[in-house]
Each structure stands twice: as C-alpha cells, then as structure tokens.
Write a protein that holds these residues in place. Structure first.
Motif, PDB file in Angstrom:
ATOM      1  N   VAL A 345       0.955  -1.292  -0.002  1.00 41.73           N
ATOM      2  CA  VAL A 345      -0.036  -0.051  -0.102  1.00 41.73           C
ATOM      3  C   VAL A 345       0.659   1.085  -0.077  1.00 41.73           C
ATOM      4  CG1 VAL A 345      -1.814   1.258   1.324  1.00 41.73           C
ATOM      5  CG2 VAL A 345      -1.945  -1.014   1.113  1.00 41.73           C
ATOM      6  N   SER A 346       2.120   1.235   0.785  1.00 39.22           N
ATOM      7  CA  SER A 346       2.998   2.148   0.873  1.00 39.22           C
ATOM      8  C   SER A 346       3.450   2.724  -0.782  1.00 39.22           C
ATOM      9  CB  SER A 346       4.094   2.134   1.508  1.00 39.22           C
ATOM     10  OG  SER A 346       5.056   3.187   1.708  1.00 39.22           O
ATOM     11  N   LEU A 347       3.788   1.568  -1.538  1.00 38.17           N
ATOM     12  CA  LEU A 347       4.161   1.615  -2.784  1.00 38.17           C
ATOM     13  C   LEU A 347       3.170   2.311  -3.560  1.00 38.17           C
ATOM     14  CD1 LEU A 347       6.558   1.011  -4.719  1.00 38.17           C
ATOM     15  CD2 LEU A 347       5.257  -1.202  -5.251  1.00 38.17           C
ATOM     16  N   CYS A 348       1.826   1.989  -3.254  1.00 34.37           N
ATOM     17  CA  CYS A 348       0.975   2.713  -4.049  1.00 34.37           C
ATOM     18  C   CYS A 348       0.969   4.213  -4.229  1.00 34.37           C
ATOM     19  CB  CYS A 348      -0.634   2.028  -3.786  1.00 34.37           C
ATOM     20  SG  CYS A 348      -0.669   0.237  -4.317  1.00 34.37           S
ATOM     21  N   HIS A 349       1.401   4.852  -3.107  1.00 32.68           N
ATOM     22  CA  HIS A 349       1.626   6.195  -2.909  1.00 32.68           C
ATOM     23  C   HIS A 349       2.231   6.852  -4.215  1.00 32.68           C
ATOM     24  CE1 HIS A 349      -0.019   7.778   0.720  1.00 32.68           C
ATOM     25  NE2 HIS A 349       0.677   6.655   1.457  1.00 32.68           N
ATOM     26  N   ASP A 350       3.187   6.085  -4.846  1.00 36.79           N
ATOM     27  CA  ASP A 350       4.015   6.552  -5.955  1.00 36.79           C
ATOM     28  C   ASP A 350       3.254   6.817  -7.342  1.00 36.79           C
ATOM     29  OD1 ASP A 350       5.818   5.885  -8.429  1.00 36.79           O
ATOM     30  OD2 ASP A 350       7.280   6.584  -6.825  1.00 36.79           O
ATOM     31  N   ILE A 351       3.424   8.024  -7.855  1.00 38.12           N
ATOM     32  CA  ILE A 351       2.763   8.520  -8.801  1.00 38.12           C
ATOM     33  C   ILE A 351       3.065   7.510 -10.171  1.00 38.12           C
ATOM     34  CG2 ILE A 351       2.474  10.353 -10.400  1.00 38.12           C
ATOM     35  CD1 ILE A 351       1.241  10.832  -7.556  1.00 38.12           C
ATOM     36  N   ASP A 352       4.012   7.318 -10.104  1.00 37.95           N
ATOM     37  CA  ASP A 352       4.513   6.406 -11.421  1.00 37.95           C
ATOM     38  C   ASP A 352       3.831   5.043 -11.370  1.00 37.95           C
ATOM     39  OD1 ASP A 352       6.386   7.963 -12.819  1.00 37.95           O
ATOM     40  OD2 ASP A 352       7.824   7.527 -11.273  1.00 37.95           O
ATOM     41  N   VAL A 353       3.576   4.543 -10.128  1.00 33.73           N
ATOM     42  CA  VAL A 353       2.932   3.259  -9.870  1.00 33.73           C
ATOM     43  C   VAL A 353       1.608   3.667 -10.369  1.00 33.73           C
ATOM     44  CG1 VAL A 353       2.111   1.698  -8.230  1.00 33.73           C
ATOM     45  CG2 VAL A 353       4.581   2.585  -8.366  1.00 33.73           C
ATOM     46  N   GLN A 354       0.993   4.624  -9.773  1.00 30.77           N
ATOM     47  CA  GLN A 354      -0.505   4.945  -9.909  1.00 30.77           C
ATOM     48  C   GLN A 354      -0.821   4.933 -11.590  1.00 30.77           C
ATOM     49  OE1 GLN A 354      -1.777   8.111  -7.762  1.00 30.77           O
ATOM     50  NE2 GLN A 354      -0.990   7.378  -5.820  1.00 30.77           N
ATOM     51  N   LYS A 355      -0.153   5.729 -12.089  1.00 32.69           N
ATOM     52  CA  LYS A 355      -0.132   5.795 -13.614  1.00 32.69           C
ATOM     53  C   LYS A 355      -0.060   4.780 -14.300  1.00 32.69           C
ATOM     54  CE  LYS A 355       0.791  10.891 -13.937  1.00 32.69           C
ATOM     55  NZ  LYS A 355       1.612  11.982 -14.399  1.00 32.69           N
ATOM     56  N   LEU A 356       1.028   4.134 -14.265  1.00 24.32           N
ATOM     57  CA  LEU A 356       1.211   2.667 -14.957  1.00 24.32           C
ATOM     58  C   LEU A 356       0.321   1.700 -14.704  1.00 24.32           C
ATOM     59  CD1 LEU A 356       5.148   2.577 -15.225  1.00 24.32           C
ATOM     60  CD2 LEU A 356       3.588   3.338 -16.993  1.00 24.32           C
ATOM     61  N   THR A 357      -0.293   1.611 -13.240  1.00 24.66           N
ATOM     62  CA  THR A 357      -1.383   0.434 -12.988  1.00 24.66           C
ATOM     63  C   THR A 357      -2.465   0.832 -13.897  1.00 24.66           C
ATOM     64  OG1 THR A 357      -0.236   0.215 -10.728  1.00 24.66           O
ATOM     65  CG2 THR A 357      -2.553  -0.251 -11.137  1.00 24.66           C
ATOM     66  N   PHE A 358      -3.121   1.938 -13.741  1.00 24.85           N
ATOM     67  CA  PHE A 358      -4.094   2.086 -14.488  1.00 24.85           C
ATOM     68  C   PHE A 358      -4.391   2.227 -15.769  1.00 24.85           C
ATOM     69  CE2 PHE A 358      -5.992   2.969 -10.103  1.00 24.85           C
ATOM     70  CZ  PHE A 358      -7.175   2.227  -9.943  1.00 24.85           C
ATOM     71  N   GLU A 359      -3.097   2.626 -16.362  1.00 20.48           N
ATOM     72  CA  GLU A 359      -2.857   2.615 -18.123  1.00 20.48           C
ATOM     73  C   GLU A 359      -3.023   1.008 -18.255  1.00 20.48           C
ATOM     74  OE1 GLU A 359       0.586   4.450 -18.960  1.00 20.48           O
ATOM     75  OE2 GLU A 359      -0.200   6.524 -18.701  1.00 20.48           O
ATOM     76  N   ALA A 360      -2.172   0.231 -17.542  1.00 19.07           N
ATOM     77  CA  ALA A 360      -2.299  -1.213 -17.746  1.00 19.07           C
ATOM     78  C   ALA A 360      -3.596  -1.740 -17.723  1.00 19.07           C
ATOM     79  CB  ALA A 360      -1.421  -1.968 -16.996  1.00 19.07           C
ATOM     80  N   TYR A 361      -4.324  -1.241 -16.592  1.00 21.16           N
ATOM     81  CA  TYR A 361      -5.671  -1.879 -16.368  1.00 21.16           C
ATOM     82  C   TYR A 361      -6.384  -1.531 -17.517  1.00 21.16           C
ATOM     83  CZ  TYR A 361     -10.376  -2.375 -14.427  1.00 21.16           C
ATOM     84  OH  TYR A 361     -11.751  -2.739 -14.281  1.00 21.16           O
ATOM     85  N   MET A 362      -6.715  -0.313 -17.543  1.00 23.59           N
ATOM     86  CA  MET A 362      -7.570   0.072 -18.844  1.00 23.59           C
ATOM     87  C   MET A 362      -7.255  -0.379 -20.125  1.00 23.59           C
ATOM     88  SD  MET A 362      -8.700   4.068 -17.606  1.00 23.59           S
ATOM     89  CE  MET A 362      -7.074   4.714 -17.475  1.00 23.59           C
ATOM     90  N   ASN A 363      -6.231  -0.467 -20.457  1.00 26.01           N
ATOM     91  CA  ASN A 363      -5.539  -0.907 -21.857  1.00 26.01           C
ATOM     92  C   ASN A 363      -5.210  -2.290 -21.956  1.00 26.01           C
ATOM     93  OD1 ASN A 363      -5.662   1.834 -23.121  1.00 26.01           O
ATOM     94  ND2 ASN A 363      -3.703   2.188 -21.901  1.00 26.01           N
ATOM     95  N   LYS A 364      -5.286  -3.029 -20.587  1.00 28.71           N
ATOM     96  CA  LYS A 364      -5.003  -4.409 -20.588  1.00 28.71           C
ATOM     97  C   LYS A 364      -3.633  -5.220 -21.402  1.00 28.71           C
ATOM     98  CE  LYS A 364      -7.994  -5.826 -18.064  1.00 28.71           C
ATOM     99  NZ  LYS A 364      -7.837  -4.879 -17.265  1.00 28.71           N
ATOM    100  N   LYS A 365      -2.609  -3.969 -21.126  1.00 31.77           N
ATOM    101  CA  LYS A 365      -1.390  -4.273 -21.590  1.00 31.77           C
ATOM    102  C   LYS A 365      -0.294  -3.717 -20.845  1.00 31.77           C
ATOM    103  CE  LYS A 365      -1.591  -1.250 -25.553  1.00 31.77           C
ATOM    104  NZ  LYS A 365      -1.496  -1.059 -26.916  1.00 31.77           N
ATOM    105  N   LEU A 366       0.906  -4.101 -20.838  1.00 34.99           N
ATOM    106  CA  LEU A 366       1.864  -3.289 -19.964  1.00 34.99           C
ATOM    107  C   LEU A 366       2.336  -2.061 -20.983  1.00 34.99           C
ATOM    108  CD1 LEU A 366       3.957  -6.120 -18.583  1.00 34.99           C
ATOM    109  CD2 LEU A 366       2.302  -4.991 -17.250  1.00 34.99           C
ATOM    110  N   VAL A 367       2.433  -0.734 -20.266  1.00 37.52           N
ATOM    111  CA  VAL A 367       2.738   0.219 -21.078  1.00 37.52           C
ATOM    112  C   VAL A 367       4.063   0.498 -21.049  1.00 37.52           C
ATOM    113  CG1 VAL A 367       2.323   2.836 -21.483  1.00 37.52           C
ATOM    114  CG2 VAL A 367       0.577   1.208 -20.525  1.00 37.52           C
ATOM    115  N   ALA A 368       4.960   0.332 -22.211  1.00 34.77           N
ATOM    116  CA  ALA A 368       6.170   0.562 -22.584  1.00 34.77           C
ATOM    117  C   ALA A 368       6.699   1.933 -22.825  1.00 34.77           C
ATOM    118  CB  ALA A 368       6.797  -0.392 -23.520  1.00 34.77           C
ATOM    119  N   ALA A 369       5.860   2.746 -22.760  1.00 36.51           N
ATOM    120  CA  ALA A 369       6.257   4.244 -23.607  1.00 36.51           C
ATOM    121  C   ALA A 369       7.039   4.852 -22.470  1.00 36.51           C
ATOM    122  CB  ALA A 369       4.848   4.930 -23.615  1.00 36.51           C
ATOM    123  N   ARG A 370       7.317   4.747 -21.119  1.00 34.61           N
ATOM    124  CA  ARG A 370       8.030   5.356 -20.326  1.00 34.61           C
ATOM    125  C   ARG A 370       8.917   4.487 -19.574  1.00 34.61           C
ATOM    126  NH1 ARG A 370       2.993   7.266 -19.162  1.00 34.61           N
ATOM    127  NH2 ARG A 370       3.034   6.484 -16.952  1.00 34.61           N
TER     128      ARG A 370
END
Length: 394
Positions: A345-370
């Motif tokens: 849960v502490s790791l979930c504070h991280d903005i990068d984690v948040q953005k990549l998690t929901f990009e992956a959730y909504m698109n159903k793939k690992l995002v390799a753009a960053r």
C-alpha cells in the motif's frame, strides 16, 4: 435431431461471448446454461472491454473514478483514475444481457445442467438434465466449448489437468448502498489489504449504484468467509445496511496448461483458469477467453485439424501472458503477510505506480512508453521488498 457445429456449456460472460461470436459467423450454436445462478463478483470492467465487446453505458450501474487502497494499519491511499473510469456491472443483469444478445445473434438456448459427453463413432452428444422436465436430453454436435466455471465439469471429465485447478473461495454480500459519507463514496472502489479480513487475498467494497458489493476471498479453507465479510462491513461503516443477497463461488488462480483435449473440446473463461492474479479480475479475461475459444472452434471446423483447438490458449497467452506473470509475481511477493501488505500500500503512493497501474488496467497491456518510469518502479519495488524503505504505520 439438429446437428450443431458447437455446443457451448455455460452461459456466463465467456460462454455467451463464444456463442455470440460463432452465431454471428454463421455457425449452428447451442448455448446450454443452468440459468438463475448469479456469480459473486465485484463487477468491475475496463473501458477496453466496452470497446472490444460493444458494451454500452446503459449496462453500467456505476462509473468509478477513484480506487482506495487500505493497509492493515488503516493507511489509505486514494488513486485517481485519470482520463478514464472503471465501469461497474451487476452480474444479476449483465449475464442475462449477454445470453440474450447471443440468442439474438442466432444461438439456440437450452436451460439445464450439463452431465457428460457421449461419443458413438464419429458422433458426439452433450447430455444434460432439462431444467423444466428433469429429464436427460442430448444435443448432437461437432465440437464443445466448456465455459462452465472454475469447477468445470467439462474440464474435469475431458481435459488433462482439468481436475487440479487451484482457486480462491470468494464470497460477497450485495447490500443497499448508503448515502455518501467520509467512509463510503459511490464513485470509489475500496480494496482492503488486511490479514484480519483475508490472510492471502483482499477484501473489497465496490459501488453498484443503488447497491454495493462487499466481499473477500481466500484460498484457506479454515477462514470463515461470512464472518470476515461481517468484519469488513463493520470496518467500512456498512454493518447496518440492508443485505439483499449473498453469493459465493470459487475463482481460479492460474491458467490451465491445456485448454483442449486434442479431439473435440476446448475450454474458456474460469474453466480454463483465466482470472488475473493479484486482482482477481475475471470478466474481461473471461470474454477474451470466450472469443479465442470461438476462434479456435471456427478454425477447426473449417480446417478439420483438431490441432487448431490449441489456438485458443496460444492466442490468449500471446497477448496476456506477460501481464499475468507480473501480477502473479506481485501477489506472491506482497500477499504473504501484513508487513508485506503494508509495504505494498505504501508503494501505491508513488505517482508512477499509480499511472502505469491504471494505464495497464484500462488498456490490458503493460505500457512501455516510459522506460524510466518502469526502472524507477523496479527500484522502489525492490526497496520495499528488502525493507530498505522505513515504514511509518499510521
């Protein structure tokens, strides 16, 4: 007797999708379902599901724009879902909608309980017990798709390893939704990582408009699911809300090694074990599983090659294997203890984690753009797992 190209056993999202796809492509399809059973499910679906399977907003009971992660110590991390949402469906209405759509596409509906498959020379029959008469009846077919859930009778009878699928026991209660408060938001999903609720999975509070799904899951048979859910409702300020229905069912933990019997049967959805590790998300993957099973069945009917049944698993894994691998590793790393859950849960504070998690959730793939974001997350993840990051529990 009508000869069907395919009999689909099970009318959940996976089976209904397979039946609709095959019917729309001109095949003679029978959809066999017990009817009346509602699977316990948080009901979350991503925008990609709505795009890929033509699901319109009128099927949603709510749109969630925030996810709240809650740690064993009560720490709360709110993650905004930027540029998107999580759609919520109620399986009581969503599953019949999908079955009706398959029928409108040309699938023939039968209501009853699957019993077995019989073979007479080159003839194949699906034997079932009719719901109304209680009599045994048969459907003649060329191929069978088993989409009859995590404890699939088709898988146990027909596919190697189909009787050894590991699963989480899930239970939830549908309650009347309260008014919005400090602890309840009708546009927020709460995910509770607390060993007191679930020692190896998580609990959830998911809004469904006028109702709410409150539940948890575990692989441990000694855990009392109803008592754990009672504790979750109390902790979430929902103890006094009216309970409308209670439901329980297994959720598979790992895709089966084989999805077909190299003859005339291919599995789909929970029967094949396609539920995302860590999150337990199943509706999207079930519908994809139904689609690839339909594709494999159609290819087999055209080519006559039984090896084409293996296309179902190959097509699914080509797109989703890496996501399942990452989520599985995350579950193994963080769901072991409350101290690990606290760090997650502490790791979930991280903005990068948040953005990549929901990009992956909504698109159903690992995002390799960053790539730098991935590197930063890897370092932070390692720091949390090794204890280099000092935790302050609040």
């Amino acid at each position: 007797m009508t000869m069907f190209d395919v009999v689909v056993v099970g009318g959940g999202p996976s089976g209904a999708t397979a039946a609709e796809d095959l019917a729309r492509s001109g095949h003679a399809v029978a959809l066999l379902d017990r009817d009346g059973r509602i699977k316990p499910c948080g009901g979350a679906i991503p925008p990609r599901l709505m795009q890929d399977f033509a699901i319109t907003d009128d099927q949603l009971v709510a749109k969630v724009t925030t996810a709240r992660m809650i740690s064993p110590s009560g720490r709360r991390v709110d993650i905004p879902i930027e540029n998107g949402f999580v759609g919520m469906v109620d399986r009581k209405y969503f599953d019949p909608f999908l079955r009706n759509r398959a029928e409108e596409a040309g699938a023939h509906r039968f209501t009853g309980t699957y019993l077995r498959i019989e073979r007479e020379g080159k003839k194949r029959f699906v034997i079932y017990r009719d719901k109304d008469s209680g009599e045994e009846r048969k459907l003649q077919t060329r191929l069978i798709i088993g989409a009859d859930g995590a404890r699939s009778k088709v898988a146990r009878q027909q596919v190697p390893g189909g009787n050894r699928i590991p699963y989480v026991l899930a239970y939830h209660e549908i309650i009347e939704a309260p008014e919005a408060t400090d602890t309840y938001d009708p546009m927020r999903c709460d995910v509770v990582y607390d060993g007191a609720i679930s020692p190896d999975f998580y609990g959830w509070v998911f809004p469904h408009g006028s109702t709410t799904s409150v539940g948890m899951g575990t692989i441990l048979p000694e855990v009392n699911l109803k008592e754990a859910t009672k504790a979750l409702r109390l902790a979430s300020g929902l103890a006094d809300c009216k309970t409308l229905r209670r439901e329980g069912a297994p959720i598979p933990l790992k895709p089966l090694r084989f999805w077909d019997n190299a003859n005339d049967v291919v599995l789909a959805g929970d029967a094949a074990g396609v539920v995302a590790p860590s999150s337990g998300e199943g509706i999207y993957y079930a519908m994809v599983g139904g689609r690839v099973a339909a594709t494999a069945a159609a290819a087999t009917l055209v080519s006559g090659r039984i090896t084409d049944l293996a296309l179902a698993r190959r097509l699914f894994m080509k797109e989703h294997k890496q996501v399942f691998k990452v989520l599985g590793a995350m579950q193994n790393a963080y769901y072991r203890s409350d101290s690990r859950r606290e760090r997650f849960v502490s790791l979930c504070h991280d903005i990068d984690v948040q953005k990549l998690t929901f990009e992956a959730y909504m698109n159903k793939k690992l995002v390799a753009a960053r790539p730098m974001a991935h590197l930063k997350i890897g370092i932070k993840n390692l720091s949390h797992l090794t204890g280099l990051v000092r935790e302050t529990y609040v």
